[in-house]
Enzyme design. Sequence first.
Site, PDB file in Angstrom:
ATOM      1  N   VAL A  87     -26.992  19.267  -1.563  1.00  0.00           N
ATOM      2  CA  VAL A  87     -26.457  20.611  -1.807  1.00  0.00           C
ATOM      3  C   VAL A  87     -25.810  21.140  -0.533  1.00  0.00           C
ATOM      4  CG1 VAL A  87     -27.021  22.969  -2.464  1.00  0.00           C
ATOM      5  CG2 VAL A  87     -28.232  21.055  -3.534  1.00  0.00           C
ATOM      6  N   VAL A  89     -22.431  23.937   0.911  1.00  0.00           N
ATOM      7  CA  VAL A  89     -21.253  24.786   0.722  1.00  0.00           C
ATOM      8  C   VAL A  89     -20.548  24.856   2.070  1.00  0.00           C
ATOM      9  CG1 VAL A  89     -20.377  27.070   0.125  1.00  0.00           C
ATOM     10  CG2 VAL A  89     -22.356  26.151  -1.102  1.00  0.00           C
ATOM     11  N   ARG A  95     -20.905  32.562   0.431  1.00  0.00           N
ATOM     12  CA  ARG A  95     -21.012  33.896  -0.156  1.00  0.00           C
ATOM     13  C   ARG A  95     -19.976  34.157  -1.251  1.00  0.00           C
ATOM     14  NH1 ARG A  95     -24.887  32.887   2.211  1.00  0.00           N
ATOM     15  NH2 ARG A  95     -25.998  34.107   3.789  1.00  0.00           N
ATOM     16  N   ARG A  96     -19.630  33.104  -1.968  1.00  0.00           N
ATOM     17  CA  ARG A  96     -18.723  33.261  -3.097  1.00  0.00           C
ATOM     18  C   ARG A  96     -19.372  32.861  -4.414  1.00  0.00           C
ATOM     19  NH1 ARG A  96     -12.836  31.168  -0.870  1.00  0.00           N
ATOM     20  NH2 ARG A  96     -13.069  31.873   1.298  1.00  0.00           N
ATOM     21  N   GLY A  97     -20.666  32.632  -4.389  1.00  0.00           N
ATOM     22  CA  GLY A  97     -21.372  32.296  -5.608  1.00  0.00           C
ATOM     23  C   GLY A  97     -21.239  30.854  -6.058  1.00  0.00           C
ATOM     24  N   LEU A  98     -20.762  29.950  -5.174  1.00  0.00           N
ATOM     25  CA  LEU A  98     -20.550  28.563  -5.592  1.00  0.00           C
ATOM     26  C   LEU A  98     -21.872  27.865  -5.881  1.00  0.00           C
ATOM     27  CD1 LEU A  98     -17.652  27.446  -3.206  1.00  0.00           C
ATOM     28  CD2 LEU A  98     -17.528  28.407  -5.515  1.00  0.00           C
ATOM     29  N   THR A 100     -24.661  29.255  -6.763  1.00  0.00           N
ATOM     30  CA  THR A 100     -25.225  29.852  -7.976  1.00  0.00           C
ATOM     31  C   THR A 100     -24.609  29.225  -9.214  1.00  0.00           C
ATOM     32  OG1 THR A 100     -25.686  31.941  -6.852  1.00  0.00           O
ATOM     33  CG2 THR A 100     -25.471  32.015  -9.251  1.00  0.00           C
ATOM     34  N   TYR A 128     -33.756  29.267  -2.203  1.00  0.00           N
ATOM     35  CA  TYR A 128     -33.985  28.780  -3.563  1.00  0.00           C
ATOM     36  C   TYR A 128     -34.922  29.633  -4.399  1.00  0.00           C
ATOM     37  CZ  TYR A 128     -31.340  24.810  -1.986  1.00  0.00           C
ATOM     38  OH  TYR A 128     -30.329  24.030  -1.505  1.00  0.00           O
ATOM     39  N   PHE A 419     -35.854  13.581  -0.422  1.00  0.00           N
ATOM     40  CA  PHE A 419     -34.793  13.060  -1.311  1.00  0.00           C
ATOM     41  C   PHE A 419     -33.622  14.018  -1.307  1.00  0.00           C
ATOM     42  CE2 PHE A 419     -37.957  15.325  -3.855  1.00  0.00           C
ATOM     43  CZ  PHE A 419     -37.194  16.250  -4.549  1.00  0.00           C
TER      44      PHE A 419
END
Length: 419
Positions: A87, A89, A95-98, A100, A128, A419
């Site tokens: 994961v 970004v 802070r653009r909601g990607l 989410t 999280y 992992f």
Amino acid sequence: MTTRADTVIRPLTAADVPDWSRALNTGFLRTPTPSAEEVADRGSHLDLSRTLGAFDAGRCVATFRSFPQELTAVGGAPVPADAITNVTVTATHRRRGLLTRMMAHDLAAAKERGDVVATLIAAEYPIYGRYGFGPATHLTEWTVDVPRTGLDPRRPHPEDGGRIDLVDGEDVRRTGPALYDRLRRERPGFTSRDERWWQIHTGAVRPERVPWTEPFHALYRSPEGEAEGLATYVCDDTWGDAKQPLNTATVKSLITLTPAAERALWHYLCSIDWVVRVRSGRRAPDDLLPHLLPDPRAAHVTTHADWLWVRVLDVVRALRARTYQAPGTLVLEVVDPGGYTGGRYRLETFPEGPGTCVPTTASPDLTLDVADLATLWLGDESAVRLAALGRVREERAGAARLADALLRTSRRPWCPDVF
């Protein structure tokens, strides 16, 4: 700056793997441009349907991947899990909601598949919880000052009549999976390992992005000849000014089926010539290690932190999957802002066996967020503590104490893997 609407989130195609790998490396602050070998290795094992990218003007700016996993519940039952990893970004698109959007896409697919939980290892604590994940296991690492242990270096052999042999990677690939699978059926928090895991950790497969130093493997066999323990470790090459060896043995993995095997392997590691320190690697907080030494103060804690995070996707199946240590009935009001599994559930438990769980309209005994349910599910946390922190609300006096009697475990859950 682009708007959120300009960024497309979708599963990868094979042609996306180089760009996705670059975005992954960028997010983890590694050398950005992947080699051809790295791209080829990723492409050989990625499930593209479960590998997401966020694309802005055709360029990948966020990454997300999941894969199938089994997680051991209390009592030994494996439950299907959606294991989340890779994961990132990119800094220009925070802070653009990607995240989410990617998380919502993956969790919805996991729920539809019938996964009971989702799992991940959180690099940062604050991220999280807002997606319903809670820390479900913790880890502790010790450093052992070998000269202080009080162990007799003249007696390195197991006291129970067993034996320890150094074996190679091929031996580990032949013996290790069955040994590990026996152990993971006994310890809540363990996750499954596939064939590729064993290949990478024994050097049969060497991804360019994973630094490789061939380790030592010590296999413990019981007096009856059964393989009951395996320690994998590396040693540095450090000498003092007076030509004095000051080497450290760092444990990469140590798994055992019996206390005798555990004692024998730790004593072996503390008896290796030239080794003056042993770093334990990732252990459960209630690990036996310090108290296997004549002087437990020779082992001091160097790391203690949350480790495996869990997100419950099916309350009924999660609570039915585990066993309980006492009989009782508890009605839980589970709040799930994500909308996957909120509601009211009646849990009835029986001593040393599975419980029943059904939706109900009865008045709740406890109200809690789905993230806090995850911290209680594997038995690592106390409902009484969570109530004191304001994270669990008692609707009936004494309900938190009852929850502890039902849900807590005699040994803390442990996940040794990343992992």
